[in-house]
Motif scaffolding. Structure first.
Motif, PDB file in Angstrom:
ATOM      1  N   THR A 123      28.831 -80.439  21.376  1.00 50.61           N
ATOM      2  CA  THR A 123      28.131 -81.508  22.073  1.00 50.61           C
ATOM      3  C   THR A 123      26.728 -81.564  21.485  1.00 50.61           C
ATOM      4  OG1 THR A 123      29.377 -81.183  24.118  1.00 50.61           O
ATOM      5  CG2 THR A 123      27.268 -82.342  24.289  1.00 50.61           C
ATOM      6  N   ALA A 124      26.347 -82.722  20.971  1.00 48.09           N
ATOM      7  CA  ALA A 124      25.047 -82.890  20.322  1.00 48.09           C
ATOM      8  C   ALA A 124      24.231 -83.914  21.102  1.00 48.09           C
ATOM      9  CB  ALA A 124      25.222 -83.339  18.877  1.00 48.09           C
ATOM     10  N   VAL A 125      23.017 -83.529  21.477  1.00 46.80           N
ATOM     11  CA  VAL A 125      22.201 -84.355  22.366  1.00 46.80           C
ATOM     12  C   VAL A 125      20.890 -84.736  21.681  1.00 46.80           C
ATOM     13  CG1 VAL A 125      21.087 -84.492  24.621  1.00 46.80           C
ATOM     14  CG2 VAL A 125      23.183 -83.155  24.350  1.00 46.80           C
ATOM     15  N   ASP A 126      20.555 -86.012  21.725  1.00 44.61           N
ATOM     16  CA  ASP A 126      19.267 -86.478  21.223  1.00 44.61           C
ATOM     17  C   ASP A 126      18.929 -87.779  21.936  1.00 44.61           C
ATOM     18  OD1 ASP A 126      17.575 -85.563  18.534  1.00 44.61           O
ATOM     19  OD2 ASP A 126      17.191 -87.630  19.131  1.00 44.61           O
ATOM     20  N   PHE A 127      17.633 -88.119  21.959  1.00 47.41           N
ATOM     21  CA  PHE A 127      17.277 -89.381  22.619  1.00 47.41           C
ATOM     22  C   PHE A 127      17.045 -90.515  21.638  1.00 47.41           C
ATOM     23  CE2 PHE A 127      12.483 -88.156  23.449  1.00 47.41           C
ATOM     24  CZ  PHE A 127      12.262 -88.076  22.087  1.00 47.41           C
ATOM     25  N   SER A 128      17.328 -90.306  20.363  1.00 44.42           N
ATOM     26  CA  SER A 128      17.232 -91.379  19.384  1.00 44.42           C
ATOM     27  C   SER A 128      18.612 -91.943  19.092  1.00 44.42           C
ATOM     28  CB  SER A 128      16.603 -90.880  18.079  1.00 44.42           C
ATOM     29  OG  SER A 128      16.737 -91.866  17.069  1.00 44.42           O
ATOM     30  N   THR A 129      18.818 -93.201  19.441  1.00 50.30           N
ATOM     31  CA  THR A 129      20.093 -93.847  19.147  1.00 50.30           C
ATOM     32  C   THR A 129      20.263 -94.047  17.646  1.00 50.30           C
ATOM     33  OG1 THR A 129      19.102 -96.029  19.493  1.00 50.30           O
ATOM     34  CG2 THR A 129      20.191 -95.006  21.381  1.00 50.30           C
ATOM     35  N   VAL A 130      19.161 -94.244  16.925  1.00 47.65           N
ATOM     36  CA  VAL A 130      19.244 -94.401  15.472  1.00 47.65           C
ATOM     37  C   VAL A 130      19.764 -93.113  14.841  1.00 47.65           C
ATOM     38  CG1 VAL A 130      17.938 -94.841  13.352  1.00 47.65           C
ATOM     39  CG2 VAL A 130      17.389 -96.114  15.429  1.00 47.65           C
ATOM     40  N   ALA A 131      19.173 -91.989  15.226  1.00 46.02           N
ATOM     41  CA  ALA A 131      19.613 -90.703  14.679  1.00 46.02           C
ATOM     42  C   ALA A 131      21.060 -90.415  15.049  1.00 46.02           C
ATOM     43  CB  ALA A 131      18.702 -89.586  15.191  1.00 46.02           C
ATOM     44  N   LEU A 132      21.433 -90.671  16.289  1.00 46.46           N
ATOM     45  CA  LEU A 132      22.806 -90.424  16.714  1.00 46.46           C
ATOM     46  C   LEU A 132      23.793 -91.306  15.958  1.00 46.46           C
ATOM     47  CD1 LEU A 132      22.268 -90.094  20.568  1.00 46.46           C
ATOM     48  CD2 LEU A 132      22.914 -88.256  18.994  1.00 46.46           C
ATOM     49  N   GLY A 133      23.400 -92.537  15.696  1.00 49.27           N
ATOM     50  CA  GLY A 133      24.270 -93.428  14.930  1.00 49.27           C
ATOM     51  C   GLY A 133      24.496 -92.923  13.516  1.00 49.27           C
ATOM     52  N   ARG A 134      23.439 -92.437  12.883  1.00 45.48           N
ATOM     53  CA  ARG A 134      23.590 -91.883  11.540  1.00 45.48           C
ATOM     54  C   ARG A 134      24.472 -90.640  11.561  1.00 45.48           C
ATOM     55  NH1 ARG A 134      17.197 -92.250   9.708  1.00 45.48           N
ATOM     56  NH2 ARG A 134      17.122 -94.543   9.576  1.00 45.48           N
ATOM     57  N   ALA A 135      24.261 -89.801  12.574  1.00 46.35           N
ATOM     58  CA  ALA A 135      25.057 -88.580  12.679  1.00 46.35           C
ATOM     59  C   ALA A 135      26.532 -88.902  12.898  1.00 46.35           C
ATOM     60  CB  ALA A 135      24.522 -87.718  13.826  1.00 46.35           C
ATOM     61  N   ALA A 136      26.811 -89.868  13.760  1.00 46.70           N
ATOM     62  CA  ALA A 136      28.198 -90.233  14.035  1.00 46.70           C
ATOM     63  C   ALA A 136      28.869 -90.796  12.792  1.00 46.70           C
ATOM     64  CB  ALA A 136      28.253 -91.240  15.178  1.00 46.70           C
ATOM     65  N   ALA A 137      28.133 -91.577  12.004  1.00 48.74           N
ATOM     66  CA  ALA A 137      28.697 -92.124  10.772  1.00 48.74           C
ATOM     67  C   ALA A 137      29.030 -91.013   9.782  1.00 48.74           C
ATOM     68  CB  ALA A 137      27.714 -93.116  10.150  1.00 48.74           C
ATOM     69  N   GLU A 138      28.172 -90.003   9.695  1.00 49.49           N
ATOM     70  CA  GLU A 138      28.427 -88.887   8.795  1.00 49.49           C
ATOM     71  C   GLU A 138      29.608 -88.054   9.295  1.00 49.49           C
ATOM     72  OE1 GLU A 138      27.671 -86.411   5.386  1.00 49.49           O
ATOM     73  OE2 GLU A 138      27.410 -88.518   5.943  1.00 49.49           O
ATOM     74  N   ALA A 139      29.717 -87.889  10.610  1.00 52.43           N
ATOM     75  CA  ALA A 139      30.857 -87.151  11.164  1.00 52.43           C
ATOM     76  C   ALA A 139      32.167 -87.857  10.813  1.00 52.43           C
ATOM     77  CB  ALA A 139      30.709 -87.018  12.676  1.00 52.43           C
ATOM     78  N   GLU A 140      32.177 -89.179  10.912  1.00 56.54           N
ATOM     79  CA  GLU A 140      33.377 -89.939  10.555  1.00 56.54           C
ATOM     80  C   GLU A 140      33.695 -89.775   9.073  1.00 56.54           C
ATOM     81  OE1 GLU A 140      35.206 -94.483  10.933  1.00 56.54           O
ATOM     82  OE2 GLU A 140      33.172 -94.043  11.625  1.00 56.54           O
ATOM     83  N   ARG A 141      32.663 -89.791   8.250  1.00 59.22           N
ATOM     84  CA  ARG A 141      32.879 -89.630   6.810  1.00 59.22           C
ATOM     85  C   ARG A 141      33.475 -88.263   6.490  1.00 59.22           C
ATOM     86  NH1 ARG A 141      30.843 -87.653   2.184  1.00 59.22           N
ATOM     87  NH2 ARG A 141      29.210 -86.453   3.239  1.00 59.22           N
ATOM     88  N   LEU A 142      33.005 -87.246   7.213  1.00 62.32           N
ATOM     89  CA  LEU A 142      33.464 -85.879   6.967  1.00 62.32           C
ATOM     90  C   LEU A 142      34.784 -85.554   7.672  1.00 62.32           C
ATOM     91  CD1 LEU A 142      30.065 -83.998   7.311  1.00 62.32           C
ATOM     92  CD2 LEU A 142      31.300 -84.493   5.190  1.00 62.32           C
ATOM     93  N   GLY A 143      35.161 -86.399   8.614  1.00 64.10           N
ATOM     94  CA  GLY A 143      36.395 -86.163   9.351  1.00 64.10           C
ATOM     95  C   GLY A 143      36.288 -85.064  10.388  1.00 64.10           C
ATOM     96  N   VAL A 144      35.097 -84.918  11.013  1.00 66.22           N
ATOM     97  CA  VAL A 144      34.927 -83.919  12.068  1.00 66.22           C
ATOM     98  C   VAL A 144      34.578 -84.630  13.374  1.00 66.22           C
ATOM     99  CG1 VAL A 144      34.217 -82.114  10.469  1.00 66.22           C
ATOM    100  CG2 VAL A 144      32.473 -83.559  11.520  1.00 66.22           C
ATOM    101  N   GLU A 145      34.863 -83.953  14.484  1.00 64.92           N
ATOM    102  CA  GLU A 145      34.622 -84.532  15.796  1.00 64.92           C
ATOM    103  C   GLU A 145      33.435 -83.852  16.472  1.00 64.92           C
ATOM    104  OE1 GLU A 145      37.987 -84.673  18.321  1.00 64.92           O
ATOM    105  OE2 GLU A 145      39.246 -85.767  16.886  1.00 64.92           O
ATOM    106  N   VAL A 146      32.531 -84.672  16.989  1.00 66.08           N
ATOM    107  CA  VAL A 146      31.382 -84.204  17.753  1.00 66.08           C
ATOM    108  C   VAL A 146      31.205 -85.141  18.937  1.00 66.08           C
ATOM    109  CG1 VAL A 146      28.877 -83.825  17.751  1.00 66.08           C
ATOM    110  CG2 VAL A 146      30.224 -83.245  15.715  1.00 66.08           C
ATOM    111  N   ASP A 147      30.877 -84.597  20.079  1.00 66.01           N
ATOM    112  CA  ASP A 147      30.552 -85.407  21.258  1.00 66.01           C
ATOM    113  C   ASP A 147      29.064 -85.717  21.215  1.00 66.01           C
ATOM    114  OD1 ASP A 147      30.461 -86.685  23.692  1.00 66.01           O
ATOM    115  OD2 ASP A 147      30.572 -84.840  24.875  1.00 66.01           O
ATOM    116  N   TRP A 148      28.707 -86.941  20.827  1.00 64.97           N
ATOM    117  CA  TRP A 148      27.302 -87.340  20.703  1.00 64.97           C
ATOM    118  C   TRP A 148      26.810 -87.871  22.040  1.00 64.97           C
ATOM    119  CZ3 TRP A 148      25.686 -85.530  16.255  1.00 64.97           C
ATOM    120  CH2 TRP A 148      26.580 -85.471  15.167  1.00 64.97           C
ATOM    121  N   VAL A 149      25.718 -87.319  22.546  1.00 64.92           N
ATOM    122  CA  VAL A 149      25.194 -87.685  23.864  1.00 64.92           C
ATOM    123  C   VAL A 149      23.773 -88.208  23.713  1.00 64.92           C
ATOM    124  CG1 VAL A 149      24.565 -86.852  26.163  1.00 64.92           C
ATOM    125  CG2 VAL A 149      26.631 -85.978  25.032  1.00 64.92           C
ATOM    126  N   HIS A 150      23.537 -89.411  24.200  1.00 65.03           N
ATOM    127  CA  HIS A 150      22.195 -89.988  24.195  1.00 65.03           C
ATOM    128  C   HIS A 150      21.493 -89.589  25.494  1.00 65.03           C
ATOM    129  CE1 HIS A 150      19.418 -93.607  24.854  1.00 65.03           C
ATOM    130  NE2 HIS A 150      18.861 -92.838  23.936  1.00 65.03           N
TER     131      HIS A 150
END
Length: 209
Positions: free
Chosen positions: A71-98
């Protein structure tokens, strides 16, 4: 989690300032996991992990790639969006929480590892947030807090910085075993691209079963 300087040099800790900072650059961080997380977590048995102040996701992605349920928590939606895109590219699952860690309360006893890397905030925000993060560690789990060693940074706000010993002193010895409490030298890239000697202050504590 570090602070941002505003237009007049004041330190900015709010969500809007960080969103602006992320939008102004294609990437703020290297994308690699923080070295002290790698050093401390590489030998741990994967379980449930909380990455507090996850930014663009370097730590969360490293953990997820090694079998942790993150579970990864941050208050930046921009940062979370970049992280989620990289997770999809790598094929790993993370629960992103704003969420804002100065107000968000994680579930108690829910994580085998809680990691807070460079969690530099004013004490009135940092100390209660760290207490909530500590409460989220499951019995037998680990709390990892890493910061810049205070003497490494010349700042007008010295209260933002802490030592591992100060964090350890907030933990009840009956409930926690301090595994690591030390400063560690390392190198970092300077403004001109050259390597500079710096040091981190590292606290890892295990909640007693």
């Amino acid at each position: 989690m570090d602070a941002q300087h505003g237009a007049h040099g004041e330190m900015q800790f709010d969500e809007a300032s960080w969103e602006e900072r992320y939008r102004a650059a294609p990437a703020l961080w290297s994308g690699r996991a923080n070295p002290q997380l790698v050093a401390e977590a590489a030998g741990l048995t994967p379980g449930r992990a909380l990455d507090a102040g996850s930014g663009e996701g370097g730590d969360a992605l490293w953990l997820a790639g090694r079998g942790w349920r993150v579970t990864a928590v941050d208050f930046s939606t921009v940062a979370l969006g970049r992280a989620a895109a990289e997770a999809e590219r790598l094929g790993v699952e993370v629960d992103w929480v704003h969420a804002d860690l100065t107000r968000w309360t994680p579930p108690a006893g829910a994580f085998d590892l809680v990691s807070a890397q460079y969690f530099h905030l004013p004490p009135q925000d940092r100390d209660p947030a760290l207490a909530r993060l500590a409460a989220a560690v499951a019995p037998g789990g680990n709390l990892l807090v890493v910061g810049h060693r205070p003497s490494e940074l010349h700042t007008g706000l010295p209260e933002m910085f802490f030592t591992a010993g100060q964090v350890a002193a907030t933990l009840d010895p009956a409930a926690w075993e301090v595994v690591v409490c030390e400063d560690r030298p390392r190198t970092a890239s300077g403004p001109a691209g050259h390597e500079l000697p710096v040091a981190d202050t590292v606290l890892r504590a295990r909640r007693r079963a």
